[in-house]
Design a protein around this motif. Structure first.
Motif, short mmCIF file in Angstrom:
data_model
loop_
_atom_site.label_atom_id
_atom_site.label_comp_id
_atom_site.label_asym_id
_atom_site.label_seq_id
_atom_site.Cartn_x
_atom_site.Cartn_y
_atom_site.Cartn_z
N GLU A 124 -1.37 5.11 13.24
CA GLU A 124 -1.67 3.95 13.56
C GLU A 124 -3.60 3.65 13.72
N GLU A 142 -2.40 1.81 9.89
CA GLU A 142 -2.42 0.75 9.69
C GLU A 142 -2.46 -0.70 9.18
N PRO A 143 -3.54 -0.74 10.20
CA PRO A 143 -3.97 -2.41 9.88
C PRO A 143 -5.57 -2.45 8.63
N LEU A 144 -5.28 -0.95 7.56
CA LEU A 144 -6.36 -0.98 6.65
C LEU A 144 -5.59 -1.26 5.43
N LYS A 145 -3.84 -0.96 5.30
CA LYS A 145 -2.59 -1.20 4.30
C LYS A 145 -3.12 -2.37 3.57
N GLY A 146 -3.10 -3.06 4.39
CA GLY A 146 -3.77 -4.33 3.93
C GLY A 146 -4.46 -4.89 2.50
N ASP A 147 -5.74 -3.99 2.67
CA ASP A 147 -6.95 -3.89 2.22
C ASP A 147 -6.79 -3.24 1.28
N GLU A 181 -10.56 7.36 20.13
CA GLU A 181 -10.73 6.49 20.22
C GLU A 181 -11.45 5.78 21.37
N LYS A 221 -12.28 1.94 18.41
CA LYS A 221 -11.15 1.38 17.32
C LYS A 221 -10.77 0.42 16.39
N ASN A 222 -12.21 0.22 15.98
CA ASN A 222 -12.07 -0.76 14.84
C ASN A 222 -11.83 0.30 13.18
N SER A 272 -11.86 -0.12 10.30
CA SER A 272 -12.77 -0.56 8.82
C SER A 272 -14.00 -0.59 9.10
N SER A 318 1.03 -1.47 0.27
CA SER A 318 -0.16 0.20 -0.05
C SER A 318 0.54 1.35 0.51
#
Length: 252
Positions: A106, A109-114, A64, A67-68, A70, A2
């Motif tokens: 932060e 970061e967890p979204l970059k794979g999508d 916060e 926290k998710n 997505s 990404s």
């Protein structure tokens, strides 16, 4: 992998939100899955995408309360969006704790794979929201008018970029200065071109070959909450943003 691109300039009226929208929707049109992030409290990008800014937004992620990340993404007709919020207008006073520069990084970061690309629209200011965007990004595009006033203040932006590189994100790249809202009947003097090129060198970048012409197609698409690629595919401004995408993608 990404890639995250921030669109910023502390000067208003240079087509910053328009450019963020055109780049992201253009990438989506080319089959490259792209997420838009509206970090501007004015939330013009959120409106243009047709999203409801009263539902959970980037503000709830910053605090916060959610926290998710997505769960805050709006899957709109023309792409995915994390909507903006007027509540971020007080961000410089609200976020004062150490590490505040990394909040957006932060979140994303967890979204970059999508997503193949993430495009961030920023407010016309060099505060904590813009610092967060630059810290979370691989690269930066600076829209600017074809006039001397657009060059004023770029020294401040250069200072901010230098500080972000020094303390938060050493790999940040300035992709280039993008001339927007260009009127072909106006004459850009040789001196102004030279100043633009010199300014670009100071930022360790270039002036994009592509120039974005002024066009009614932009305003029409925004009013209809659609994209220039769907509404006016043959318009000059649509061709210009397509050429900009060619420059960006051919560089890779």
């Amino acid at each position: 992998m990404s890639r995250t691109i921030t669109i910023t300039n502390q000067k208003g009226g240079v087509g910053k939100t328009t450019t963020a929208h055109a780049i992201a929707t253009g990438l989506n049109h080319r089959g490259l899955k792209t997420l838009l992030v509206d970090l501007d409290p004015q939330s013009n990008l959120t409106y243009t995408m047709g999203a409801d800014g009263s539902t959970p937004t980037i503000y709830e992620l910053f605090n916060e309360e959610i926290k998710n990340p997505s769960s805050v993404i709006h899957h709109m007709e023309h792409g995915d969006l994390i909507p903006g919020s007027l509540l971020l207008a007080g961000a410089d006073m609200e976020y004062t704790k150490p590490g505040r520069e990394y909040i957006l990084n932060e979140i994303l970061e967890p979204l970059k794979g999508d997503y193949e690309y993430i495009v961030i629209d920023t407010p016309p200011a060099l505060g904590i929201l813009t610092i967060n965007a630059l810290t979370a990004s691989n690269s930066l595009i600076i829209p600017m008018g074809a006039d001397i006033y657009s060059l004023q203040g770029l020294s401040q932006l250069r200072g901010l970029v230098d500080n972000v590189r020094k303390y938060c994100n050493k790999d940040l790249i300035v992709e280039g200065l993008l001339i927007t809202r260009y009127n072909k009947r106006a004459i850009i003097s040789r001196n102004l071109k030279e100043v633009m090129q010199e300014t670009a060198k100071q930022l360790e970048t270039k002036v994009f070959d592509t120039v974005i012409r002024e066009g009614i197609a932009i305003k029409e698409a925004q009013a209809m909450q659609t994209t220039i690629y769907d509404n006016s595919p043959n318009a000059n401004v649509t061709q210009d943003y397509s050429s900009l995408l060619d420059e960006l993608l051919n560089k890779r």
